[in-house]
Design an enzyme around this catalytic site. Structure first.
Site, mmCIF file in Angstrom:
data_model
loop_
_atom_site.group_PDB
_atom_site.id
_atom_site.type_symbol
_atom_site.label_atom_id
_atom_site.label_comp_id
_atom_site.label_asym_id
_atom_site.label_seq_id
_atom_site.Cartn_x
_atom_site.Cartn_y
_atom_site.Cartn_z
ATOM 1 N N HIS A 61 0.870 -1.183 0.000
ATOM 2 C CA HIS A 61 0.000 0.000 0.000
ATOM 3 C C HIS A 61 0.908 1.234 0.000
ATOM 4 O O HIS A 61 2.135 1.107 -0.049
ATOM 5 C CB HIS A 61 -0.951 -0.009 1.198
ATOM 6 C CG HIS A 61 -0.283 0.052 2.537
ATOM 7 N ND1 HIS A 61 0.590 -0.911 3.000
ATOM 8 C CD2 HIS A 61 -0.354 0.989 3.528
ATOM 9 C CE1 HIS A 61 1.011 -0.593 4.210
ATOM 10 N NE2 HIS A 61 0.466 0.555 4.549
ATOM 11 N N ASP A 65 5.800 4.669 5.295
ATOM 12 C CA ASP A 65 6.783 3.725 5.826
ATOM 13 C C ASP A 65 6.971 2.506 4.925
ATOM 14 O O ASP A 65 7.838 1.673 5.186
ATOM 15 C CB ASP A 65 6.425 3.304 7.257
ATOM 16 C CG ASP A 65 5.025 2.731 7.392
ATOM 17 O OD1 ASP A 65 4.175 3.029 6.540
ATOM 18 O OD2 ASP A 65 4.774 1.991 8.363
ATOM 19 N N HIS A 66 6.195 2.434 3.852
ATOM 20 C CA HIS A 66 6.330 1.321 2.907
ATOM 21 C C HIS A 66 6.858 1.765 1.539
ATOM 22 O O HIS A 66 7.235 0.918 0.737
ATOM 23 C CB HIS A 66 4.980 0.619 2.724
ATOM 24 C CG HIS A 66 4.502 -0.060 3.970
ATOM 25 N ND1 HIS A 66 4.564 -1.421 4.154
ATOM 26 C CD2 HIS A 66 3.969 0.449 5.107
ATOM 27 C CE1 HIS A 66 4.084 -1.727 5.352
ATOM 28 N NE2 HIS A 66 3.717 -0.605 5.949
ATOM 29 N N HIS A 138 -6.903 -3.025 5.821
ATOM 30 C CA HIS A 138 -6.246 -1.886 6.459
ATOM 31 C C HIS A 138 -7.141 -0.666 6.266
ATOM 32 O O HIS A 138 -8.213 -0.752 5.658
ATOM 33 C CB HIS A 138 -4.867 -1.684 5.829
ATOM 34 C CG HIS A 138 -3.972 -0.756 6.587
ATOM 35 N ND1 HIS A 138 -3.965 -0.666 7.960
ATOM 36 C CD2 HIS A 138 -3.019 0.128 6.149
ATOM 37 C CE1 HIS A 138 -3.059 0.219 8.332
ATOM 38 N NE2 HIS A 138 -2.488 0.722 7.257
ATOM 39 N N ASP A 206 0.198 -4.531 7.945
ATOM 40 C CA ASP A 206 -0.809 -3.465 8.000
ATOM 41 C C ASP A 206 -2.201 -3.990 7.688
ATOM 42 O O ASP A 206 -2.813 -3.635 6.680
ATOM 43 C CB ASP A 206 -0.436 -2.340 7.027
ATOM 44 C CG ASP A 206 0.825 -1.606 7.451
ATOM 45 O OD1 ASP A 206 1.854 -2.297 7.584
ATOM 46 O OD2 ASP A 206 0.782 -0.395 7.636
#
Length: 303
Positions: A61, A65-66, A138, A206
């Protein structure tokens, strides 16, 4: 042989000893990266692996942070004189997100090909393996991934001789190709035994626990799953922000009958995940509180 390295295990923000979420796998000369959080390049350098041969990047996604490590990763690939196209897979909006991040990496010597996931479950097939994307739960559109490596049955020489198949065609049949010769047709099922056990690694972060994770992680050799919280009083917070506790991840691994479980994507407040593992292992004995750089080499079962 499938090499699996969990480059970063952090969620939300990097810590001095914990980079943000990223997983890298290598199989038969192909390299696959899932998520690319801040610090991914450093984690890769610490591991001694190179970003240049990455063939595929998958995103679960588009939270920072990804994905925040992508621009730098692309620049590093370009500076290494990469020329081969790079395939990026991700949820709806992928091209818009990649284009926005490339504002600071506009001129690259290689092509970027974007393939959006358009279904709740969708497969992407490559030479020797496939990636299976599946929707999770999520607060934004988010997917988990499995890499699946199937293994054909053993070549049965006695069958080939019985069918009087010329030796020069054996390798083609082993590769799954049909052969026509002098009015006869030879097919792989004539010389191959039953399919053998392959390899499977499932990765999801997540998300709240879902049936889709259990289904897609069924019999996985390794499940890499979010265990954001270990403190028992954090369950309400996990539900509110649609994350998962270590205990919920362990129950998923148990239901899926996975062979192993690595926990990842820890909250910054979770300084010592290993403290909670005795309770987690009561649910799933094969659970590990993974740290950055944890690696495994998965091999086909000996027969």
């Amino acid at each position: 042989m499938l090499d699996v390295c969990l480059l970063g295990t952090g969620g939300m923000m990097p810590l001095p000893y914990r980079w943000l979420t990223s997983l890298m796998m290598r199989y038969q000369g192909k390299s696959i990266l899932i998520d690319c959080g801040e610090g991914t390049q450093i984690a890769m350098k610490e591991k001694g692996w190179s970003p240049k041969p990455i063939d595929i990047i998958c995103f679960t996604h588009y939270h920072a942070d990804h994905i925040s490590g992508l621009p730098g990763m692309l620049l590093t690939m370009g500076n290494a004189d990469r020329r081969e196209p790079l395939l990026i897979i991700g949820p709806k909006g992928l091209e818009r997100v990649v284009t926005a991040l490339r504002v600071i990496a506009p001129d690259l010597p290689f092509e970027i090909q974007c393939r959006e996931i358009t279904e709740a479950e969708q497969n992407f097939c490559f030479d020797g393996f496939r990636l299976e994307a599946f929707k999770v739960n999520h607060n934004v559109l988010c997917y988990g991934y499995s890499i699946v490596i199937e293994r054909k049955g053993r070549f049965l020489k006695e069958n080939a001789l019985e069918h009087q198949i010329p030796v020069r065609f054996w390798s083609l049949l082993q590769k799954g190709e049909d052969v026509e010769w002098e009015g006869r047709r030879f097919t792989p099922d004539m010389v191959l035994g039953a399919p053998r056990k392959g390899l499977k690694v499932t990765y999801c972060t997540d998300t709240r626990p879902t049936d889709s994770i259990v289904k897609n992680a069924r019999y996985a050799d390794l499940l890499i799953c979010e265990g954001m919280y270990g403190e028992p009083d954090k369950l309400a917070k996990a539900r509110e922000y649609k994350h998962m506790t270590m205990y919920e991840a362990a129950r998923i691994a148990q239901k899926a009958q996975a062979s192993g479980l690595w926990l990842t994507h820890y909250s910054p407040s979770l300084l010592h995940p290993e403290e909670f593992m005795p309770q987690v292992r009561k649910i799933f004995p094969g659970a590990v509180a993974a740290k950055d750089g944890r690696t495994i080499e998965l091999n086909f079962q000996e027969e």
